[in-house]
Write an enzyme that holds these catalytic residues in place. Structure first.
Site, PDB file in Angstrom:
ATOM      1  CB  SER A  76      -0.918   0.014   1.103  1.00 18.04           C
ATOM      2  OG  SER A  76      -0.266  -0.283   2.305  1.00 18.04           O
ATOM      3  CG  HIS A 128       1.571   1.698   4.586  1.00 23.38           C
ATOM      4  ND1 HIS A 128       0.354   1.951   3.996  1.00 23.38           N
ATOM      5  CD2 HIS A 128       2.089   3.217   4.855  1.00 23.38           C
ATOM      6  CE1 HIS A 128      -0.005   3.381   3.897  1.00 23.38           C
ATOM      7  NE2 HIS A 128       0.794   3.897   4.603  1.00 23.38           N
ATOM      8  CD  GLN A 183       6.136   7.148  13.296  1.00 24.59           C
ATOM      9  OE1 GLN A 183       6.142   7.510  11.823  1.00 24.59           O
ATOM     10  NE2 GLN A 183       5.743   8.215  13.948  1.00 24.59           N
ATOM     11  CD  GLU A 234       0.872   7.571   5.028  1.00 20.49           C
ATOM     12  OE1 GLU A 234       0.908   6.418   5.407  1.00 20.49           O
ATOM     13  OE2 GLU A 234       1.415   8.669   5.835  1.00 20.49           O
ATOM     14  CE1 TYR A 249       2.827   6.643  16.417  1.00 20.37           C
ATOM     15  CE2 TYR A 249       1.323   5.404  17.314  1.00 20.37           C
ATOM     16  CZ  TYR A 249       1.895   6.464  16.712  1.00 20.37           C
ATOM     17  OH  TYR A 249       0.947   7.245  16.179  1.00 20.37           O
ATOM     18  CG  HIS A 270      -4.240   9.207   6.807  1.00 25.83           C
ATOM     19  ND1 HIS A 270      -2.785   8.925   7.406  1.00 25.83           N
ATOM     20  CD2 HIS A 270      -3.947   8.387   5.634  1.00 25.83           C
ATOM     21  CE1 HIS A 270      -2.185   8.138   6.739  1.00 25.83           C
ATOM     22  NE2 HIS A 270      -2.787   7.648   5.399  1.00 25.83           N
ATOM     23  NE  ARG A 329      -7.392   2.108  25.436  1.00 25.76           N
ATOM     24  CZ  ARG A 329      -6.056   1.636  26.477  1.00 25.76           C
ATOM     25  NH1 ARG A 329      -6.024   1.031  27.376  1.00 25.76           N
ATOM     26  NH2 ARG A 329      -5.171   2.827  26.346  1.00 25.76           N
ATOM     27  CG  ASP A 350       1.638  14.595  16.211  1.00 27.36           C
ATOM     28  OD1 ASP A 350       1.525  13.755  17.012  1.00 27.36           O
ATOM     29  OD2 ASP A 350       2.272  14.715  15.170  1.00 27.36           O
ATOM     30  CG  PHE A 393       9.667  13.326  11.269  1.00 29.81           C
ATOM     31  CD1 PHE A 393       8.761  14.478  11.770  1.00 29.81           C
ATOM     32  CD2 PHE A 393       9.317  12.236  10.720  1.00 29.81           C
ATOM     33  CE1 PHE A 393       7.370  14.151  11.541  1.00 29.81           C
ATOM     34  CE2 PHE A 393       7.977  11.911  10.667  1.00 29.81           C
ATOM     35  CZ  PHE A 393       7.145  12.917  10.956  1.00 29.81           C
TER      36      PHE A 393
HETATM   37  P1  FAD Z   1      -3.667   7.053  19.973  1.00 24.16           P
HETATM   38  O1  FAD Z   1      -3.533   5.729  19.620  1.00 24.16           O
HETATM   39  O2  FAD Z   1      -4.745   7.827  20.373  1.00 24.16           O
HETATM   40  O3  FAD Z   1      -2.285   7.278  20.791  1.00 24.16           O
HETATM   41  C1  FAD Z   1      -1.920   8.376  21.126  1.00 24.16           C
HETATM   42  C2  FAD Z   1      -1.095   8.473  22.626  1.00 24.16           C
HETATM   43  O4  FAD Z   1      -2.135   8.540  23.725  1.00 24.16           O
HETATM   44  C3  FAD Z   1      -0.284   7.259  22.773  1.00 24.16           C
HETATM   45  O5  FAD Z   1       0.649   7.469  23.504  1.00 24.16           O
HETATM   46  C4  FAD Z   1      -1.388   6.446  23.675  1.00 24.16           C
HETATM   47  O6  FAD Z   1      -0.479   5.247  24.577  1.00 24.16           O
HETATM   48  C5  FAD Z   1      -1.897   7.339  24.151  1.00 24.16           C
HETATM   49  N1  FAD Z   1      -3.115   7.166  24.774  1.00 24.16           N
HETATM   50  C6  FAD Z   1      -4.293   6.670  24.095  1.00 24.16           C
HETATM   51  N2  FAD Z   1      -5.349   6.395  24.878  1.00 24.16           N
HETATM   52  C7  FAD Z   1      -5.218   6.940  25.904  1.00 24.16           C
HETATM   53  C8  FAD Z   1      -6.106   7.563  27.074  1.00 24.16           C
HETATM   54  N3  FAD Z   1      -7.296   7.081  27.053  1.00 24.16           N
HETATM   55  N4  FAD Z   1      -5.420   8.045  27.834  1.00 24.16           N
HETATM   56  C9  FAD Z   1      -4.194   8.582  28.226  1.00 24.16           C
HETATM   57  N5  FAD Z   1      -3.495   8.413  27.005  1.00 24.16           N
HETATM   58  C10 FAD Z   1      -3.851   7.635  26.100  1.00 24.16           C
HETATM   59  N6  FAD Z   1      -0.821  12.723  12.004  1.00 24.16           N
HETATM   60  C11 FAD Z   1      -1.768  13.438  11.279  1.00 24.16           C
HETATM   61  O7  FAD Z   1      -1.950  14.594  11.878  1.00 24.16           O
HETATM   62  N7  FAD Z   1      -2.160  13.162  10.040  1.00 24.16           N
HETATM   63  C12 FAD Z   1      -1.871  12.178   9.500  1.00 24.16           C
HETATM   64  O8  FAD Z   1      -2.501  11.694   8.300  1.00 24.16           O
HETATM   65  C13 FAD Z   1      -1.333  10.990  10.029  1.00 24.16           C
HETATM   66  N8  FAD Z   1      -0.786   9.789   9.558  1.00 24.16           N
HETATM   67  C14 FAD Z   1      -0.346   8.740  10.327  1.00 24.16           C
HETATM   68  C15 FAD Z   1      -0.253   7.541   9.867  1.00 24.16           C
HETATM   69  C16 FAD Z   1       0.520   6.613  10.371  1.00 24.16           C
HETATM   70  C17 FAD Z   1       0.686   5.150   9.813  1.00 24.16           C
HETATM   71  C18 FAD Z   1       1.185   6.965  11.623  1.00 24.16           C
HETATM   72  C19 FAD Z   1       1.826   5.759  12.379  1.00 24.16           C
HETATM   73  C20 FAD Z   1       0.870   8.276  12.307  1.00 24.16           C
HETATM   74  C21 FAD Z   1       0.174   9.013  11.577  1.00 24.16           C
HETATM   75  N9  FAD Z   1       0.107  10.527  12.174  1.00 24.16           N
HETATM   76  C22 FAD Z   1      -0.710  11.169  11.427  1.00 24.16           C
HETATM   77  C23 FAD Z   1       0.607  10.699  13.285  1.00 24.16           C
HETATM   78  C24 FAD Z   1      -0.309  10.496  14.568  1.00 24.16           C
HETATM   79  O9  FAD Z   1      -1.457  11.314  14.536  1.00 24.16           O
HETATM   80  C25 FAD Z   1       0.374  10.922  15.753  1.00 24.16           C
HETATM   81  O10 FAD Z   1       1.477  10.115  16.054  1.00 24.16           O
HETATM   82  C26 FAD Z   1      -0.438  10.990  17.235  1.00 24.16           C
HETATM   83  O11 FAD Z   1       0.315  11.672  18.112  1.00 24.16           O
HETATM   84  C27 FAD Z   1      -1.000   9.709  17.836  1.00 24.16           C
HETATM   85  O12 FAD Z   1      -1.950   9.409  17.005  1.00 24.16           O
HETATM   86  P2  FAD Z   1      -2.636   7.783  17.030  1.00 24.16           P
HETATM   87  O13 FAD Z   1      -3.654   7.519  16.461  1.00 24.16           O
HETATM   88  O14 FAD Z   1      -1.371   6.898  17.277  1.00 24.16           O
HETATM   89  O15 FAD Z   1      -3.173   8.209  18.703  1.00 24.16           O
END
Ligand code: FAD
Length: 289
Positions: free
Chosen positions: A16, A264, A174, A18, A143, A78, A162, A110, A214
């Site tokens: 795939s 990917h 990542q 991106e 991650y 996304h 979850r 983020d 980065f």
């Molecule tokens: P989550 O899975 O919600 O986790 C975020 C953090 O919060 C983790 O440290 C987790 O352990 C913690 N956490 C989860 N639940 C809880 C809770 N209930 N209480 C406290 N802590 C908690 N970013 C963009 O802006 N746009 C994109 O298009 C984009 N594409 C991406 C594609 C991939 C394949 C990857 C790996 C990352 C991408 N990102 C993108 C970056 C991503 O948005 C960031 O890494 C963000 O900080 C975390 O997103 P997540 O979906 O992993 O979050």
């Protein structure tokens, strides 16, 4: 040895790609050239990022629509939840579904710089919201080297569980450079009962300077051997490209041998390196555009 190992996996590999929304007409041209080059490889899906807090979700959606129209590929936007309310997300999900979008890469995004408060929604909540709207195919982020905000590795792993339990179908990692770290992570996922595919995110590194910045932000280790590999190449893009292809090739070769059958690629909107790596993996043009 390289031929033997790669032939072993030939025909069994899914890929795939991106992309990100281009900012200038020239970047847009590069993006479409890349999509046209990579589309015939019949990727399982392609995805288009959306910068959380950028307010440019429509641009992501427009590119997704164009990819679907021009290539017929499964195109996944996304979607982040850090910058939207639950009601917003429900409306966006309904709109996507009505527009024929069936696959979404569900992310938290983020936090805005300087923010100190806990977000209202995490990616697991977004998966649940999407599922409540329709039967989307959902990918989430994983991650292998632990998300920088996670209190510890186990917490982060449970977070992926979850997301899987909420209805995600696969996790895309990542980027990383130490294949052992990925493999150990995959084992830990299996041990904890995460039964979705863990797909390695492969970043062919053509701009090492940028990577160094980065990687620090994302908690990804850049091994010493990589510093050495790119040493003295700051002004030599041609050699950097060859080095990048070689490193990524080595990684997919090791991972293939360990049974990884979906890669990917973080293409950064370029096709050359991803195409070459796919070629060596036995992924050949199948579709006529
Ligand atoms: P989550 O899975 O919600 O986790 C975020 C953090 O919060 C983790 O440290 C987790 O352990 C913690 N956490 C989860 N639940 C809880 C809770 N209930 N209480 C406290 N802590 C908690 N970013 C963009 O802006 N746009 C994109 O298009 C984009 N594409 C991406 C594609 C991939 C394949 C990857 C790996 C990352 C991408 N990102 C993108 C970056 C991503 O948005 C960031 O890494 C963000 O900080 C975390 O997103 P997540 O979906 O992993 O979050």
């Amino acid at each position: 040895a390289i031929n033997r190992n790669l032939q072993d996996v030939e025909g069994k590999v899914n890929v795939s790609f991106e992309f990100f929304p281009p900012k200038t007409p020239q970047m847009e041209q590069t993006l479409w050239q890349s999509i046209e080059r990579l589309a015939p490889l019949a990727p399982s899906f392609v995805s288009v990022t959306y910068g959380a807090n950028s307010g440019e979700r429509d641009r992501t959606h427009d590119i997704i629509k164009s990819i679907k129209q021009r290539t017929g590929l499964i195109a996944a936007p996304h979607l982040t939840c850090v910058d939207a309310s639950k009601d917003d997300l429900i409306a966006i999900a309904k709109d996507y579904w009505q527009n024929g979008i069936r696959h979404i890469v569900a992310l938290r995004g983020d936090l805005p710089p300087g923010s100190t408060s806990k977000p209202d929604l995490y990616a697991a909540d977004l998966v649940e919201i999407l599922r409540s709207v329709a039967d989307f195919d959902i990918s989430v982020a994983a991650y292998p080297e632990v998300h920088p905000e996670a209190p510890n590795a186990q917490f982060d792993l449970l977070n992926l569980k979850r997301k899987a339990d909420a209805g995600a179908s696969r996790a895309i990692t990542q980027f990383f450079f130490d294949t052992e770290k990925f493999l150990r992570y995959r084992d830990r996922c299996a041990a904890i009962g995460i039964d979705v595919d863990i797909i390695p995110g492969i970043l062919p590194v053509t701009n090492f300077q940028q990577l160094r910045k980065f990687a620090g932000l994302t908690n990804v280790a850049v091994p010493q051997w990589m510093h050495k590999a790119y040493e003295g190449l700051d002004n030599d893009a041609t050699t950097r490209n060859l080095v990048a292809a070689n490193i990524a090739m080595e990684m997919v070769k090791v991972l293939s041998r360990e049974g990884v059958d979906h890669f990917h690629f973080y293409t950064l909107n370029r096709s050359e390196l991803s195409y070459a790596i796919c070629h060596l993996l036995g992924v050949r043009p199948q579709l006529a555009l």
